[in-house]
Motif scaffolding. Structure first.
Motif, PDB file in Angstrom:
ATOM      1  N   UNK A   1       0.853  -1.195   0.000  1.00  0.00           N
ATOM      2  CA  UNK A   1       0.000   0.000   0.000  1.00  0.00           C
ATOM      3  C   UNK A   1       0.887   1.241   0.000  1.00  0.00           C
ATOM      4  N   UNK A   2       0.780   2.055  -1.017  1.00  0.00           N
ATOM      5  CA  UNK A   2       1.643   3.221  -1.144  1.00  0.00           C
ATOM      6  C   UNK A   2       1.235   4.319  -0.168  1.00  0.00           C
ATOM      7  N   UNK A   3       2.239   4.983   0.376  1.00  0.00           N
ATOM      8  CA  UNK A   3       1.999   6.137   1.253  1.00  0.00           C
ATOM      9  C   UNK A   3       2.217   7.416   0.453  1.00  0.00           C
ATOM     10  N   UNK A   4       1.240   8.327   0.533  1.00  0.00           N
ATOM     11  CA  UNK A   4       1.303   9.569  -0.236  1.00  0.00           C
ATOM     12  C   UNK A   4       1.335  10.765   0.715  1.00  0.00           C
ATOM     13  N   UNK A   5       2.271  11.645   0.482  1.00  0.00           N
ATOM     14  CA  UNK A   5       2.421  12.862   1.277  1.00  0.00           C
ATOM     15  C   UNK A   5       1.714  14.011   0.565  1.00  0.00           C
ATOM     16  N   UNK A   6       0.873  14.741   1.292  1.00  0.00           N
ATOM     17  CA  UNK A   6       0.133  15.865   0.724  1.00  0.00           C
ATOM     18  C   UNK A   6       0.661  17.158   1.330  1.00  0.00           C
ATOM     19  N   UNK A   7       1.217  18.007   0.491  1.00  0.00           N
ATOM     20  CA  UNK A   7       1.721  19.309   0.954  1.00  0.00           C
ATOM     21  C   UNK A   7       0.804  20.367   0.361  1.00  0.00           C
ATOM     22  N   UNK A   8      -0.239  20.702   1.101  1.00  0.00           N
ATOM     23  CA  UNK A   8      -1.308  21.596   0.655  1.00  0.00           C
ATOM     24  C   UNK A   8      -1.771  22.402   1.867  1.00  0.00           C
ATOM     25  N   UNK A   9      -1.696  23.753   1.767  1.00  0.00           N
ATOM     26  CA  UNK A   9      -2.005  24.574   2.932  1.00  0.00           C
ATOM     27  C   UNK A   9      -3.491  24.833   3.128  1.00  0.00           C
ATOM     28  N   UNK A  10      -4.338  24.553   2.131  1.00  0.00           N
ATOM     29  CA  UNK A  10      -5.771  24.713   2.312  1.00  0.00           C
ATOM     30  C   UNK A  10      -6.329  23.448   2.956  1.00  0.00           C
ATOM     31  N   UNK A  11      -6.763  23.583   4.217  1.00  0.00           N
ATOM     32  CA  UNK A  11      -7.132  22.419   5.017  1.00  0.00           C
ATOM     33  C   UNK A  11      -8.260  21.597   4.400  1.00  0.00           C
ATOM     34  N   UNK A  12      -9.255  22.276   3.795  1.00  0.00           N
ATOM     35  CA  UNK A  12     -10.386  21.551   3.218  1.00  0.00           C
ATOM     36  C   UNK A  12      -9.917  20.670   2.058  1.00  0.00           C
TER      37      UNK A  12
END
Length: 224
Positions: A1-12
Motif C-alpha cells: 500500500x503506497x503512502x502519499x504525502x500531501x503538501x497543501x495549505x488549504x485544510x479543506x
C-alpha cells in the motif's frame, strides 16, 4: 500500500484529498507545519508527494528542489497556477507531473497509479473485483455483474456503489455520499445524489435484485 504525502495549505482540500486517497486504498498524511516539510518527508518516507506551489514560508518549488537533492520519489504538483512558465519551472525542479486546479479526482488517481507503476513496478491499486450479495463490482473498469449480466455504470453510479459495498452493513449519510462524488474541488448538489441513487437502484432492480440499497429515513443509505 503506497503512502502519499500531501503538501497543501488549504485544510479543506488537504482533508478531501486524504479521504479520496483512502477510498482508493492508499495511505496518506498531510503536512501542517510548513516550516518543516523536508523533515516530514524524511520521517514519513512517502512513495509519492502531492505538492502545491503556493505555500507559507517557502513555495513548492523550493521543497521540490530540496527533496530532489536526496530522493527520486515521484512528485506531482497540484496548483491553481497554470502558466507555461509554472509548468516548465516545476519540471525543471524535478517534478514528474503537473495537475491544474480545479482538477478531476479520477484523473489525479490515474496519474498517481501510472507514476507508482513506473517508479516501483506496482500493480495498479484498483485492479480487482468486489462481491457482495449477488453483485460483483469490477473496480478496474467500473462495471457491475449481476446473474452473469455485465452492466455499465456512470462514473457517479460506480462511485456510489463502490463506497456502499465497501462499507456494507453501515448507514452512510448523504453528506458522506456527496463527498464520494466530490470532483473539481466542490460538492455535487443534493439533487444529483438522489438522481444517481435512483438510477443505480433501477439498474440493479432491472437485473433482478430488489431492495439492494435501502433508505434509512433521516439517516442515509445502507447496503445490508
Amino acid at each position: 500500500m503506497a503512502k502519499i504525502m500531501i503538501v497543501e495549505d488549504e485544510a479543506v482540500i488537504r482533508q478531501l484529498l486524504m479521504e479520496e486517497l483512502e477510498k482508493w486504498k492508499f495511505t496518506s498524511f498531510g503536512t501542517t507545519d510548513f516550516n518543516h516539510v523536508f523533515e516530514d518527508f524524511e520521517k514519513e518516507e512517502p512513495q509519492l508527494i502531492l505538492l502545491d506551489i503556493n505555500l507559507p514560508v517557502f513555495d513548492g518549488y523550493y521543497w521540490c528542489q530540496k527533496i530532489r537533492e536526496v530522493s527520486k520519489v515521484p512528485i506531482i504538483f497540484i496548483s491553481s497556477r497554470n502558466t507555461n512558465m509554472d509548468m516548465i519551472m516545476a519540471m525543471n525542479m524535478g517534478a514528474d507531473d503537473f495537475v491544474t486546479k480545479p482538477f478531476q479526482i479520477d484523473v489525479l488517481i490515474a496519474k498517481i497509479n501510472a507514476l507508482l507503476r513506473r517508479s516501483y513496478n506496482y500493480a495498479e491499486n484498483n485492479s480487482e473485483t468486489m462481491t457482495h450479495n449477488g453483485i460483483t463490482l469490477n473496480v478496474d473498469n467500473g462495471s457491475m455483474e449481476i446473474n452473469g449480466e455485465m452492466i455499465n455504470l456512470s462514473k457517479n453510479e460506480y462511485r456510489l456503489l463502490y463506497i456502499l459495498m465497501k462499507q456494507h452493513g453501515k448507514i452512510l449519510t448523504r453528506e458522506k455520499l456527496l463527498r464520494a462524488l466530490w470532483d473539481d474541488e466542490r460538492f455535487v448538489d443534493d439533487n444529483t445524489l438522489t438522481v444517481n441513487i435512483n438510477r443505480l437502484r433501477k439498474k440493479i432492480q432491472q437485473a433482478g435484485l430488489d431492495n439492494y440499497i435501502e433508505t434509512k429515513v433521516g439517516q442515509g443509505y445502507i447496503v445490508p
